[in-house]
Motif scaffolding. Structure first.
Motif, short mmCIF file in Angstrom:
data_model
loop_
_atom_site.label_atom_id
_atom_site.label_comp_id
_atom_site.label_asym_id
_atom_site.label_seq_id
_atom_site.Cartn_x
_atom_site.Cartn_y
_atom_site.Cartn_z
N ALA A 1 0.85 -1.21 0.00
CA ALA A 1 0.00 0.00 0.00
C ALA A 1 0.88 1.25 0.00
N LEU A 2 0.34 2.34 -0.53
CA LEU A 2 1.07 3.60 -0.55
C LEU A 2 1.13 4.16 0.87
N GLU A 3 2.34 4.39 1.34
CA GLU A 3 2.54 4.85 2.72
C GLU A 3 3.46 6.08 2.73
N ARG A 4 3.44 6.76 3.89
CA ARG A 4 4.42 7.82 4.16
C ARG A 4 5.13 7.49 5.45
N THR A 5 6.41 7.83 5.51
CA THR A 5 7.20 7.59 6.72
C THR A 5 8.10 8.78 6.98
N LEU A 6 8.45 8.98 8.25
CA LEU A 6 9.36 10.08 8.58
C LEU A 6 10.79 9.57 8.65
N SER A 7 11.67 10.31 8.00
CA SER A 7 13.10 10.00 7.99
C SER A 7 13.86 11.20 8.52
#
Ligand code: CMP
Length: 140
Positions: free
Chosen positions: A1-7
């Motif tokens: 699934a399309l996700e966002r994560t913090l880096s």
């Protein structure tokens, strides 16, 4: 699934001048930078970000390290982004990180370990919101 994560590219890796090399790894893996900023964290910001670790013995060293110089904070978007970013980073302790991972190649110690990445989709949403208002994240 399309996700966002913090880096977060931590002060050690910013000082080593490898922001671009790390961004290239994200991009080659199919992750898009959809928000980005360089930032000197205040002690309060670092403590708040790592609040879940407040009772851990390494907490004060972690906070002092994270405010020792500017960091690069970004939101990465892509298929399976949370796990993909964790795979790119490698194990928390660079001694345990697989060859070819960001931490194996750029990190010096468990504290100066080059990068942070959200550990779950739930925490990713919290961590993205900690640094970026929704209007500063550019879906693309
Ligand atoms: P990070 O992914 O940013 O999350 C918390 C950080 O604490 C971790 O990376 C490490 O840099 C640091 N840290 C220091 N000692 C430990 C430890 N024993 N276990 C986990 N994290 C540690």
């Amino acid at each position: 699934a399309l996700e966002r994560t913090l880096s977060i590219i931590k002060p050690d890796a910013v000082a080593k001048n490898v922001i671009g090399e790390i961004y290239t790894r994200f991009e080659k893996a199919g992750l898009k930078v959809v928000a980005s900023k360089m930032k000197q964290l205040s002690k309060q910001e670092a403590e708040g970000f790592y609040a879940v670790h407040r009772e851990r013995p390494f907490f004060s060293a972690l906070v002092e390290f994270m405010i020792s110089g500017p960091v690069m904070v970004q939101v990465l978007e892509g298929d399976n982004a949370v796990l993909k970013n964790r795979d790119l980073m490698g194990a928390t302790n660079p001694k345990d990180a697989a060859p070819g991972t960001i931490r194996a190649d750029f990190a010096d110690s468990i504290d100066a370990n080059a990068v942070h990445g959200s550990d779950s989709l739930e925490n990713a949403a919290i961590e993205v919101a900690y640094f970026f208002p929704a209007t500063d994240v550019y879906a693309r």
